[in-house]
Motif scaffolding. Structure first.
Motif, PDB file in Angstrom:
ATOM      1  N   GLN A   7       1.004  -1.317   0.012  1.00  0.00           N
ATOM      2  CA  GLN A   7       0.040  -0.091  -0.128  1.00  0.00           C
ATOM      3  C   GLN A   7       0.800   1.083  -0.070  1.00  0.00           C
ATOM      4  O   GLN A   7       0.673   2.225  -0.557  1.00  0.00           O
ATOM      5  CB  GLN A   7      -0.870   0.029   1.171  1.00  0.00           C
ATOM      6  N   SER A   8       2.065   1.192   0.606  1.00  0.00           N
ATOM      7  CA  SER A   8       2.898   2.154   0.617  1.00  0.00           C
ATOM      8  C   SER A   8       3.437   2.576  -0.675  1.00  0.00           C
ATOM      9  O   SER A   8       4.087   3.635  -0.910  1.00  0.00           O
ATOM     10  CB  SER A   8       4.089   2.159   1.890  1.00  0.00           C
ATOM     11  N   LEU A   9       3.619   1.550  -1.365  1.00  0.00           N
ATOM     12  CA  LEU A   9       4.227   1.779  -2.778  1.00  0.00           C
ATOM     13  C   LEU A   9       3.182   2.102  -3.980  1.00  0.00           C
ATOM     14  O   LEU A   9       3.481   2.592  -5.016  1.00  0.00           O
ATOM     15  CB  LEU A   9       4.701   0.338  -3.320  1.00  0.00           C
ATOM     16  N   MET A  10       2.051   2.415  -3.640  1.00  0.00           N
ATOM     17  CA  MET A  10       0.856   2.707  -4.551  1.00  0.00           C
ATOM     18  C   MET A  10       1.278   4.229  -5.124  1.00  0.00           C
ATOM     19  O   MET A  10       1.293   4.258  -6.412  1.00  0.00           O
ATOM     20  CB  MET A  10      -0.403   2.648  -4.003  1.00  0.00           C
ATOM     21  N   LEU A  11       1.297   5.166  -4.296  1.00  0.00           N
ATOM     22  CA  LEU A  11       1.730   6.604  -4.585  1.00  0.00           C
ATOM     23  C   LEU A  11       2.948   6.491  -5.424  1.00  0.00           C
ATOM     24  O   LEU A  11       2.873   7.124  -6.574  1.00  0.00           O
ATOM     25  CB  LEU A  11       1.699   7.351  -3.577  1.00  0.00           C
ATOM     26  N   PRO A  12       4.111   6.093  -5.142  1.00  0.00           N
ATOM     27  CA  PRO A  12       5.417   5.920  -5.950  1.00  0.00           C
ATOM     28  C   PRO A  12       5.202   5.270  -7.397  1.00  0.00           C
ATOM     29  O   PRO A  12       5.791   5.686  -8.276  1.00  0.00           O
ATOM     30  CB  PRO A  12       6.316   5.286  -4.962  1.00  0.00           C
ATOM     31  N   HIS A  59       4.369  -4.969  -7.962  1.00  0.00           N
ATOM     32  CA  HIS A  59       3.362  -5.610  -8.952  1.00  0.00           C
ATOM     33  C   HIS A  59       1.759  -5.499  -8.118  1.00  0.00           C
ATOM     34  O   HIS A  59       0.771  -5.271  -8.977  1.00  0.00           O
ATOM     35  CB  HIS A  59       3.490  -6.945  -9.169  1.00  0.00           C
ATOM     36  N   TRP A  60       1.829  -5.919  -6.948  1.00  0.00           N
ATOM     37  CA  TRP A  60       0.401  -5.876  -6.453  1.00  0.00           C
ATOM     38  C   TRP A  60       0.070  -4.249  -6.154  1.00  0.00           C
ATOM     39  O   TRP A  60      -1.288  -4.079  -6.400  1.00  0.00           O
ATOM     40  CB  TRP A  60       0.425  -6.473  -5.043  1.00  0.00           C
ATOM     41  N   ALA A  61       0.967  -3.458  -5.940  1.00  0.00           N
ATOM     42  CA  ALA A  61       0.762  -1.996  -6.045  1.00  0.00           C
ATOM     43  C   ALA A  61      -0.119  -1.715  -7.244  1.00  0.00           C
ATOM     44  O   ALA A  61      -1.165  -0.916  -7.462  1.00  0.00           O
ATOM     45  CB  ALA A  61       1.725  -1.290  -5.686  1.00  0.00           C
ATOM     46  N   ILE A  96      -1.461   7.363  -1.222  1.00  0.00           N
ATOM     47  CA  ILE A  96      -2.502   6.465  -1.796  1.00  0.00           C
ATOM     48  C   ILE A  96      -2.468   5.016  -1.369  1.00  0.00           C
ATOM     49  O   ILE A  96      -1.427   4.357  -1.362  1.00  0.00           O
ATOM     50  CB  ILE A  96      -2.359   6.371  -3.315  1.00  0.00           C
ATOM     51  N   ASP A  97      -3.577   4.599  -0.907  1.00  0.00           N
ATOM     52  CA  ASP A  97      -3.765   3.263  -0.188  1.00  0.00           C
ATOM     53  C   ASP A  97      -4.991   2.586  -0.318  1.00  0.00           C
ATOM     54  O   ASP A  97      -5.850   3.145  -1.187  1.00  0.00           O
ATOM     55  CB  ASP A  97      -3.116   3.136   1.271  1.00  0.00           C
ATOM     56  N   ARG A 132      -5.397  -3.914   5.755  1.00  0.00           N
ATOM     57  CA  ARG A 132      -4.421  -4.910   5.341  1.00  0.00           C
ATOM     58  C   ARG A 132      -3.124  -4.340   4.651  1.00  0.00           C
ATOM     59  O   ARG A 132      -3.237  -3.506   3.911  1.00  0.00           O
ATOM     60  CB  ARG A 132      -5.209  -5.822   4.122  1.00  0.00           C
ATOM     61  N   SER A 133      -2.047  -4.916   5.257  1.00  0.00           N
ATOM     62  CA  SER A 133      -0.677  -4.426   4.946  1.00  0.00           C
ATOM     63  C   SER A 133       0.116  -5.283   3.903  1.00  0.00           C
ATOM     64  O   SER A 133       0.937  -5.057   3.573  1.00  0.00           O
ATOM     65  CB  SER A 133       0.132  -3.972   6.045  1.00  0.00           C
ATOM     66  N   GLN A 134      -0.494  -6.629   4.090  1.00  0.00           N
ATOM     67  CA  GLN A 134       0.272  -7.733   3.343  1.00  0.00           C
ATOM     68  C   GLN A 134      -0.369  -7.871   2.028  1.00  0.00           C
ATOM     69  O   GLN A 134      -1.665  -7.878   1.952  1.00  0.00           O
ATOM     70  CB  GLN A 134       0.198  -8.970   4.302  1.00  0.00           C
ATOM     71  N   THR A 135       0.197  -8.420   1.221  1.00  0.00           N
ATOM     72  CA  THR A 135      -0.344  -8.818  -0.216  1.00  0.00           C
ATOM     73  C   THR A 135      -0.973 -10.202   0.191  1.00  0.00           C
ATOM     74  O   THR A 135      -0.594 -10.754   0.924  1.00  0.00           O
ATOM     75  CB  THR A 135       0.593  -8.887  -1.199  1.00  0.00           C
ATOM     76  N   PRO A 136      -1.920 -10.451  -0.900  1.00  0.00           N
ATOM     77  CA  PRO A 136      -2.486 -11.503  -0.745  1.00  0.00           C
ATOM     78  C   PRO A 136      -1.484 -12.707  -0.729  1.00  0.00           C
ATOM     79  O   PRO A 136      -1.810 -13.810  -0.182  1.00  0.00           O
ATOM     80  CB  PRO A 136      -3.370 -11.908  -2.246  1.00  0.00           C
ATOM     81  N   ASP A 137      -0.127 -12.630  -1.604  1.00  0.00           N
ATOM     82  CA  ASP A 137       0.624 -13.704  -1.688  1.00  0.00           C
ATOM     83  C   ASP A 137       1.109 -13.976  -0.024  1.00  0.00           C
ATOM     84  O   ASP A 137       1.241 -15.129   0.283  1.00  0.00           O
ATOM     85  CB  ASP A 137       1.883 -13.220  -2.539  1.00  0.00           C
ATOM     86  N   GLU A 138       1.358 -12.738   0.343  1.00  0.00           N
ATOM     87  CA  GLU A 138       2.245 -12.935   1.861  1.00  0.00           C
ATOM     88  C   GLU A 138       1.019 -13.435   2.894  1.00  0.00           C
ATOM     89  O   GLU A 138       1.465 -14.038   3.833  1.00  0.00           O
ATOM     90  CB  GLU A 138       2.621 -11.382   2.173  1.00  0.00           C
ATOM     91  N   ILE A 139      -0.143 -13.078   2.734  1.00  0.00           N
ATOM     92  CA  ILE A 139      -1.315 -13.551   3.680  1.00  0.00           C
ATOM     93  C   ILE A 139      -1.319 -15.054   3.663  1.00  0.00           C
ATOM     94  O   ILE A 139      -1.154 -15.970   4.612  1.00  0.00           O
ATOM     95  CB  ILE A 139      -2.587 -13.132   3.600  1.00  0.00           C
ATOM     96  N   MET A 140      -1.217 -15.581   2.345  1.00  0.00           N
ATOM     97  CA  MET A 140      -1.297 -17.146   2.072  1.00  0.00           C
ATOM     98  C   MET A 140      -0.255 -17.650   2.747  1.00  0.00           C
ATOM     99  O   MET A 140      -0.155 -18.921   3.381  1.00  0.00           O
ATOM    100  CB  MET A 140      -1.286 -17.487   0.645  1.00  0.00           C
ATOM    101  N   ARG A 141       1.153 -17.157   2.683  1.00  0.00           N
ATOM    102  CA  ARG A 141       2.301 -17.940   2.871  1.00  0.00           C
ATOM    103  C   ARG A 141       2.203 -17.612   4.540  1.00  0.00           C
ATOM    104  O   ARG A 141       2.796 -18.796   5.212  1.00  0.00           O
ATOM    105  CB  ARG A 141       3.529 -16.885   2.303  1.00  0.00           C
ATOM    106  N   GLU A 142       1.934 -16.776   4.905  1.00  0.00           N
ATOM    107  CA  GLU A 142       1.877 -16.539   6.610  1.00  0.00           C
ATOM    108  C   GLU A 142       1.016 -17.695   7.151  1.00  0.00           C
ATOM    109  O   GLU A 142       1.246 -18.167   8.233  1.00  0.00           O
ATOM    110  CB  GLU A 142       1.509 -14.943   7.008  1.00  0.00           C
TER     111      GLU A 142
END
Length: 305
Positions: A7-12, A59-61, A96-97, A132-142
């Motif tokens: 989410q922090s990467l969306m604006l950049p 990529h997720w951003a 932007i988030d 949500r601070s994690q991407t779907p990938d990261e949520i699944m792996r966690e």
């Protein structure tokens, strides 16, 4: 610095696309430069080893910005800012988030639609995705890490409570599953020589028997850690057998002095504690099996070219 969440990467990412069509790989590098990420941070890989963590979050951003209509995909690996995205940038947002994106109907439909396709999923509030601070990938792996951690505890309890013969048989299956040579019958006879001059067993490292590994196995309860004295005794046994490699396995842990002793001895002694033992069992499907398989699919860009 820690790698920013997606989410922090969306604006950049949106800013990087503000000059027109751009390649996603160039965005990854440009944003990494703007954040002054170190070489180590840029190279940190996902558990799959197929993509870096930072590139995955970029990529997720981009994906979420696309779902909100702020960017659009132009061709393979390229995207550009939309008129809506330009207006969003002109408002000089501090961030932007997902919360920002929920103002757009397309993004709200995307969030709701993803849940409605799963009939068993409970209703979801938009506020949950905003936090949500994690991407779907990261949520699944966690989630997978939590499941594996619970499985490792269960495996260790079962191994500790099993008869000694089962422990030896399990080690045979594990070592063969890891690629050690020989047959199950040969390895079983070798590891069955409990109390043989301080060595519990020996197994061929390769199928031809060109090298051998001597094994010491201690099925201890939790808290009964292996000390340095046991390591020195095992070293002496290796010396008597003129062996150069040893494997010390325990269902408990090794004390700090035991680990230090093994590191400074002249023979190679690998220590496997209860936690690592169960990780190897899961990797080789020893004492566990696949209950369910999930497939993660992505767009086949070649198909659309």
């Amino acid at each position: 610095m820690a790698i920013p969440d997606y989410q922090s990467l969306m604006l950049p990412v949106l800013s990087a696309a503000s000059q027109g069509e751009i390649r996603i790989g160039d965005v990854v590098e440009r944003v990494a430069d703007s954040l002054a990420l170190t070489a180590e941070e840029r190279a940190q890989l996902l558990p799959s080893g197929r993509q870096t963590l930072f590139a995955n979050r970029v990529h997720w951003a981009k994906t979420y910005l696309n779902k909100a209509g702020l960017v659009e995909i132009t061709r393979r690996g390229h995207f550009t800012i939309t008129d809506r995205g330009k207006i969003a940038l002109q408002s000089n947002p501090g961030r932007i988030d997902n919360g920002f994106l929920t103002r757009f109907e397309e993004f709200r439909d995307f969030v709701k639609g993803a849940r409605q396709e799963d009939e068993e999923a409970p209703p979801v509030a938009l506020s949950s995705i905003e936090l949500r601070s994690q991407t779907p990938d990261e949520i699944m792996r966690e989630a997978q890490r939590e499941i594996d951690a619970s499985l490792r505890r269960d495996l260790l309890d079962r191994v500790r409570s099993a008869p000694p013969e089962f422990f030896e048989r399990m080690l045979v299956n594990l070592l063969l599953g890891m690629g050690f040579g020989g047959s199950v019958a040969d390895a079983g006879r070798a590891l069955g020589r409990s109390g043989d001059d301080g060595v519990d067993g020996v197994i061929d490292q390769d199928a031809l028997g060109l090298d051998r590994v001597y094994i010491q196995a201690k099925r201890y309860a939790e808290g009964n850690n292996v000390g340095s004295g046991a390591i020195r005794d095992f070293f002496g046994s290796l010396d008597r057998h003129k062996a150069t490699k040893g494997l010390f396995v325990t269902t408990s842990r090794f004390s700090a002095s035991a680990i230090e002793t093994a590191q400074f001895l002249s023979k190679r002694i690998v220590l496997i504690d209860g936690d690592q033992l169960t990780k190897l069992m899961i990797r080789c499907n020893i004492g566990c099996r696949v209950e369910e398989t999930f497939e993660i699919k992505k767009i086949d860009e070649d198909y659309f070219e």
